[in-house]
Motif scaffolding. Structure first.
Motif, PDB file in Angstrom:
ATOM      1  N   SER A 143      33.259  47.372  30.592  1.00  0.00           N
ATOM      2  CA  SER A 143      34.536  47.811  31.161  1.00  0.00           C
ATOM      3  C   SER A 143      35.010  49.075  30.465  1.00  0.00           C
ATOM      4  CB  SER A 143      35.592  46.717  30.993  1.00  0.00           C
ATOM      5  OG  SER A 143      35.103  45.445  31.338  1.00  0.00           O
ATOM      6  N   GLY A 144      34.919  49.070  29.123  1.00  0.00           N
ATOM      7  CA  GLY A 144      35.408  50.198  28.344  1.00  0.00           C
ATOM      8  C   GLY A 144      34.636  51.479  28.600  1.00  0.00           C
ATOM      9  N   GLU A 145      33.311  51.383  28.593  1.00  0.00           N
ATOM     10  CA  GLU A 145      32.510  52.595  28.772  1.00  0.00           C
ATOM     11  C   GLU A 145      32.680  53.164  30.177  1.00  0.00           C
ATOM     12  OE1 GLU A 145      28.778  50.931  27.685  1.00  0.00           O
ATOM     13  OE2 GLU A 145      28.187  50.380  29.728  1.00  0.00           O
ATOM     14  N   ALA A 146      32.799  52.288  31.166  1.00  0.00           N
ATOM     15  CA  ALA A 146      32.972  52.749  32.545  1.00  0.00           C
ATOM     16  C   ALA A 146      34.342  53.393  32.730  1.00  0.00           C
ATOM     17  CB  ALA A 146      32.792  51.588  33.518  1.00  0.00           C
ATOM     18  N   TYR A 198      46.374  47.558  32.139  1.00  0.00           N
ATOM     19  CA  TYR A 198      45.989  47.942  33.501  1.00  0.00           C
ATOM     20  C   TYR A 198      44.822  47.094  33.989  1.00  0.00           C
ATOM     21  CZ  TYR A 198      48.961  52.026  34.311  1.00  0.00           C
ATOM     22  OH  TYR A 198      50.033  52.855  34.551  1.00  0.00           O
ATOM     23  N   TYR A 199      43.884  46.840  33.107  1.00  0.00           N
ATOM     24  CA  TYR A 199      42.722  46.032  33.448  1.00  0.00           C
ATOM     25  C   TYR A 199      43.137  44.619  33.841  1.00  0.00           C
ATOM     26  CZ  TYR A 199      37.972  44.113  32.997  1.00  0.00           C
ATOM     27  OH  TYR A 199      36.762  43.512  33.241  1.00  0.00           O
ATOM     28  N   SER A 200      44.038  44.041  33.082  1.00  0.00           N
ATOM     29  CA  SER A 200      44.423  42.638  33.281  1.00  0.00           C
ATOM     30  C   SER A 200      45.206  42.412  34.566  1.00  0.00           C
ATOM     31  CB  SER A 200      45.245  42.150  32.083  1.00  0.00           C
ATOM     32  OG  SER A 200      46.483  42.840  32.015  1.00  0.00           O
ATOM     33  N   LYS A 201      45.718  43.471  35.169  1.00  0.00           N
ATOM     34  CA  LYS A 201      46.481  43.327  36.404  1.00  0.00           C
ATOM     35  C   LYS A 201      45.582  43.130  37.627  1.00  0.00           C
ATOM     36  CE  LYS A 201      50.422  46.022  34.738  1.00  0.00           C
ATOM     37  NZ  LYS A 201      51.185  47.282  34.847  1.00  0.00           N
ATOM     38  N   GLN A 202      44.292  43.277  37.443  1.00  0.00           N
ATOM     39  CA  GLN A 202      43.362  43.121  38.551  1.00  0.00           C
ATOM     40  C   GLN A 202      42.984  41.656  38.756  1.00  0.00           C
ATOM     41  OE1 GLN A 202      40.169  46.226  38.663  1.00  0.00           O
ATOM     42  NE2 GLN A 202      40.924  46.637  36.600  1.00  0.00           N
ATOM     43  N   THR A 223      26.364  42.880  43.232  1.00  0.00           N
ATOM     44  CA  THR A 223      25.467  41.760  43.519  1.00  0.00           C
ATOM     45  C   THR A 223      24.119  42.076  42.887  1.00  0.00           C
ATOM     46  OG1 THR A 223      24.834  42.769  45.637  1.00  0.00           O
ATOM     47  CG2 THR A 223      26.617  41.138  45.679  1.00  0.00           C
ATOM     48  N   GLY A 224      23.235  41.089  42.831  1.00  0.00           N
ATOM     49  CA  GLY A 224      21.919  41.313  42.261  1.00  0.00           C
ATOM     50  C   GLY A 224      21.879  41.101  40.757  1.00  0.00           C
ATOM     51  N   THR A 225      20.809  41.549  40.136  1.00  0.00           N
ATOM     52  CA  THR A 225      20.527  41.288  38.729  1.00  0.00           C
ATOM     53  C   THR A 225      21.646  41.726  37.795  1.00  0.00           C
ATOM     54  OG1 THR A 225      18.154  41.529  39.139  1.00  0.00           O
ATOM     55  CG2 THR A 225      18.881  41.705  36.853  1.00  0.00           C
ATOM     56  N   TYR A 226      22.273  42.858  38.093  1.00  0.00           N
ATOM     57  CA  TYR A 226      23.280  43.424  37.193  1.00  0.00           C
ATOM     58  C   TYR A 226      24.701  43.118  37.620  1.00  0.00           C
ATOM     59  CZ  TYR A 226      19.179  46.292  35.998  1.00  0.00           C
ATOM     60  OH  TYR A 226      17.924  46.729  35.644  1.00  0.00           O
ATOM     61  N   ASN A 227      24.907  42.065  38.390  1.00  0.00           N
ATOM     62  CA  ASN A 227      26.235  41.834  38.953  1.00  0.00           C
ATOM     63  C   ASN A 227      27.295  41.560  37.896  1.00  0.00           C
ATOM     64  OD1 ASN A 227      27.081  38.676  39.017  1.00  0.00           O
ATOM     65  ND2 ASN A 227      24.852  38.892  39.077  1.00  0.00           N
ATOM     66  N   VAL A 228      26.934  40.895  36.790  1.00  0.00           N
ATOM     67  CA  VAL A 228      27.924  40.623  35.735  1.00  0.00           C
ATOM     68  C   VAL A 228      28.388  41.931  35.111  1.00  0.00           C
ATOM     69  CG1 VAL A 228      28.288  39.569  33.469  1.00  0.00           C
ATOM     70  CG2 VAL A 228      27.065  38.307  35.247  1.00  0.00           C
ATOM     71  N   GLU A 229      27.432  42.758  34.690  1.00  0.00           N
ATOM     72  CA  GLU A 229      27.764  44.025  34.062  1.00  0.00           C
ATOM     73  C   GLU A 229      28.450  44.976  35.053  1.00  0.00           C
ATOM     74  OE1 GLU A 229      24.794  42.553  34.233  1.00  0.00           O
ATOM     75  OE2 GLU A 229      23.601  42.843  32.418  1.00  0.00           O
ATOM     76  N   GLY A 230      27.963  44.975  36.298  1.00  0.00           N
ATOM     77  CA  GLY A 230      28.519  45.876  37.297  1.00  0.00           C
ATOM     78  C   GLY A 230      29.955  45.547  37.664  1.00  0.00           C
ATOM     79  N   THR A 231      30.255  44.270  37.803  1.00  0.00           N
ATOM     80  CA  THR A 231      31.620  43.867  38.141  1.00  0.00           C
ATOM     81  C   THR A 231      32.587  44.241  37.026  1.00  0.00           C
ATOM     82  OG1 THR A 231      30.786  42.046  39.504  1.00  0.00           O
ATOM     83  CG2 THR A 231      33.072  41.911  38.778  1.00  0.00           C
ATOM     84  N   LYS A 232      32.178  44.032  35.777  1.00  0.00           N
ATOM     85  CA  LYS A 232      33.014  44.430  34.644  1.00  0.00           C
ATOM     86  C   LYS A 232      33.197  45.950  34.601  1.00  0.00           C
ATOM     87  CE  LYS A 232      33.923  40.528  32.491  1.00  0.00           C
ATOM     88  NZ  LYS A 232      35.299  40.058  32.242  1.00  0.00           N
ATOM     89  N   LEU A 234      33.097  48.072  37.172  1.00  0.00           N
ATOM     90  CA  LEU A 234      33.997  48.491  38.240  1.00  0.00           C
ATOM     91  C   LEU A 234      35.454  48.235  37.866  1.00  0.00           C
ATOM     92  CD1 LEU A 234      34.539  49.576  41.059  1.00  0.00           C
ATOM     93  CD2 LEU A 234      34.216  47.261  41.947  1.00  0.00           C
ATOM     94  N   ALA A 235      35.726  47.081  37.272  1.00  0.00           N
ATOM     95  CA  ALA A 235      37.104  46.771  36.875  1.00  0.00           C
ATOM     96  C   ALA A 235      37.622  47.795  35.866  1.00  0.00           C
ATOM     97  CB  ALA A 235      37.174  45.365  36.287  1.00  0.00           C
ATOM     98  N   GLY A 236      36.751  48.266  34.981  1.00  0.00           N
ATOM     99  CA  GLY A 236      37.153  49.287  34.027  1.00  0.00           C
ATOM    100  C   GLY A 236      37.438  50.619  34.692  1.00  0.00           C
ATOM    101  N   ILE A 237      36.618  50.981  35.659  1.00  0.00           N
ATOM    102  CA  ILE A 237      36.822  52.226  36.403  1.00  0.00           C
ATOM    103  C   ILE A 237      38.140  52.179  37.166  1.00  0.00           C
ATOM    104  CG2 ILE A 237      35.945  53.633  38.310  1.00  0.00           C
ATOM    105  CD1 ILE A 237      33.105  52.704  37.420  1.00  0.00           C
ATOM    106  N   LEU A 238      38.406  51.063  37.825  1.00  0.00           N
ATOM    107  CA  LEU A 238      39.645  50.913  38.584  1.00  0.00           C
ATOM    108  C   LEU A 238      40.867  51.016  37.679  1.00  0.00           C
ATOM    109  CD1 LEU A 238      38.677  47.941  40.948  1.00  0.00           C
ATOM    110  CD2 LEU A 238      38.672  50.377  41.478  1.00  0.00           C
ATOM    111  N   ALA A 239      40.795  50.369  36.508  1.00  0.00           N
ATOM    112  CA  ALA A 239      41.917  50.403  35.570  1.00  0.00           C
ATOM    113  C   ALA A 239      42.189  51.821  35.088  1.00  0.00           C
ATOM    114  CB  ALA A 239      41.633  49.483  34.384  1.00  0.00           C
ATOM    115  N   ALA A 240      41.144  52.543  34.738  1.00  0.00           N
ATOM    116  CA  ALA A 240      41.305  53.902  34.225  1.00  0.00           C
ATOM    117  C   ALA A 240      41.838  54.847  35.296  1.00  0.00           C
ATOM    118  CB  ALA A 240      39.974  54.410  33.684  1.00  0.00           C
ATOM    119  N   ALA A 241      41.311  54.746  36.516  1.00  0.00           N
ATOM    120  CA  ALA A 241      41.780  55.601  37.599  1.00  0.00           C
ATOM    121  C   ALA A 241      43.244  55.327  37.909  1.00  0.00           C
ATOM    122  CB  ALA A 241      40.918  55.387  38.842  1.00  0.00           C
TER     123      ALA A 241
END
Length: 432
Positions: free
Chosen positions: A348-351, A334-338, A63-72, A74-81
């Motif tokens: 997403s990639g860097e995270a 993996y990312y697209s399954k979320q 949430t907040g100013t960086y919510n677009v970048e942050g949500t993307k 997190l999705a990258g972190i979840l996919a990689a893990a």
């Protein structure tokens, strides 16, 4: 007054994640639920049974100013893990572990960083850390990693100043801010060396570093800078400064900061049509085109990673370095399954790469000890789907390469460098 309930909500989130994982491990396998603070539906990832956990803690801006970048991110972190856990886990001294994520919404606020990371470290007992999104928040979290002697991988903070503080535990995954505009300036130098440049950027550490050093680099390349100004990151009206850049005789506009202000710059150009526009961060997000429509067409921006630029085990072999992690297509799968993740962006990639690099370093160190993993990271030269990872003696990234992208006919094309480009820069910007 709004920060407190967000902390409570995210605290509950983190506890739910940890408890569910514990149940899965004890019961002998099943489904690991990543609970996302924003999305109403959990994203599942099947965990192999019989493994202990390596807990990786972090905050992220949902949430907040960086919510677009942050949500993307997190999705990258979840996919990689998820990929790591489903493809052998992390092996240390012959024992296999699952990566467990303990994350909290920091609401894009630096005031939330210290209490949340302190809790992650002292109450949740995270063994390793990821930094928050943005250089400012990363700068607030880094001292806590040092004080508690924990490794922290930075995926969303690239300001060069982070690595001038003498930190020994903070490692960057993405190219530093000082290099963000190099491709854009190199293209202008080669094609329109007589263009006059305006820089207008947010006053946060990342945006200031990227634009200030880009302005210096442009002058070194023989280009003329006729306007250079900053604005508060939360600004709502940029029309006066944009008009001033036009009056100064600027042909081209470079700068911006993050998603929200990048969109505002294009929306508030008024009657000015710079011949060339290059903006930080915002341009790479699909929402940029969706929100601006035709006005996004021909806007360029730097990107840390695009799916069209492919790295592979074969690429690593040719380069004479090791490969670890999913291929690009596997990561995207993996990312697209979320649920509600959309298409992956460079955030997403860097995270995702941060988790991949951390897992590889732990395995190569063959230890969960901070000192051993730190030493491994300083000497690590590996290729992932995100590209090369290698740091200098301060922990700043030195191996990764960036690209320049441009919106063309509704799609995002890689236009530089020529060795990886899918198209060529279209000039001038027309505003439609």
């Amino acid at each position: 007054m709004q920060a407190k309930p967000r902390r409570l909500a995210t605290r509950t989130t983190a506890i739910i994640v940890i408890v569910i994982v514990a149940i899965v491990i004890v019961s002998g396998g099943g489904t690991y639920y990543y609970i996302n603070y924003v999305a109403p539906k959990p994203v599942s990832c099947t965990l192999p049974s019989g493994r202990d956990a390596i807990t990786v803690g972090f905050t992220i801006s949902l949430t907040g100013t960086y919510n677009v970048e942050g949500t993307k991110s997190l999705a990258g972190i979840l996919a990689a893990a998820c990929w790591i856990n489903n493809n052998g886990g992390v092996t240390v001294n012959g024992k296999t572990y699952n990566i467990v994520l303990d994350y909290h919404d920091d609401a894009s606020s630096s005031s939330n960083i210290s209490p949340l990371y302190t809790s992650i470290i002292t109450q949740d007992h995270a063994q390793f850390l990821l930094a928050p999104y943005s250089s400012g928040l990363t700068g607030a979290a880094a001292p806590l990693a040092e004080q508690n002697n924990l490794i922290m991988l930075s995926h969303g903070g690239s300001s060069d100043s982070i690595w001038t503080k003498g930190y020994k535990n903070v490692f960057g995954v993405l190219s530093p801010a000082s290099t963000y505009f190099n491709d854009a300036i190199d293209w202008l130098k080669a094609n329109y060396p007589n263009d006059k440049l305006a820089f207008l950027h947010a006053d946060d550490s990342f945006s200031t570093t990227a634009s200030a050093l880009a302005s210096k680099y442009a002058v070194q390349q023989g280009l003329r800078v006729v306007y250079n100004a900053s604005y508060p990151a939360t600004v709502q009206d940029l029309s006066t400064q944009l008009a001033a850049a036009q009056v100064a005789g600027a042909d081209d506009l470079l700068g911006g900061g993050h998603y929200d202000d990048g969109v505002k710059i294009v929306q508030q150009l008024g009657g000015w049509k710079p011949k060339y526009i290059s903006l930080l961060v915002a341009v790479t997000e699909p929402q940029f085109k969706q929100q601006l429509g035709g006005a996004a067409n021909l806007v360029t921006g730097p990107s840390q990673w695009e799916t069209i630029v492919t790295y592979s085990p074969a690429t690593a072999q040719t380069a004479g370095i090791s490969w670890y992690g999913p291929t690009e297509s596997q990561f995207v799968d993996y990312y697209s399954k979320q649920a509600n993740a959309g298409s992956p962006t460079y955030h997403s990639g860097e995270a995702g790469a941060a988790i991949i690099v951390l897992a590889d370093a732990i395995q190569k160190a063959n230890s969960l000890d901070t000192t051993a993993v730190r030493q491994t990271l300083y000497g690590l030269h590996v290729m992932t789907f995100f590209g090369e990872f290698q740091v200098d003696g301060t922990g700043k990234q030195s191996g990764h390469s960036m690209v320049l992208v441009q919106w063309q006919n509704g799609g995002l094309a890689v236009v530089a460098p020529v060795t990886v480009a899918s198209g060529t820069v279209k000039y001038p910007y027309t505003g439609s």
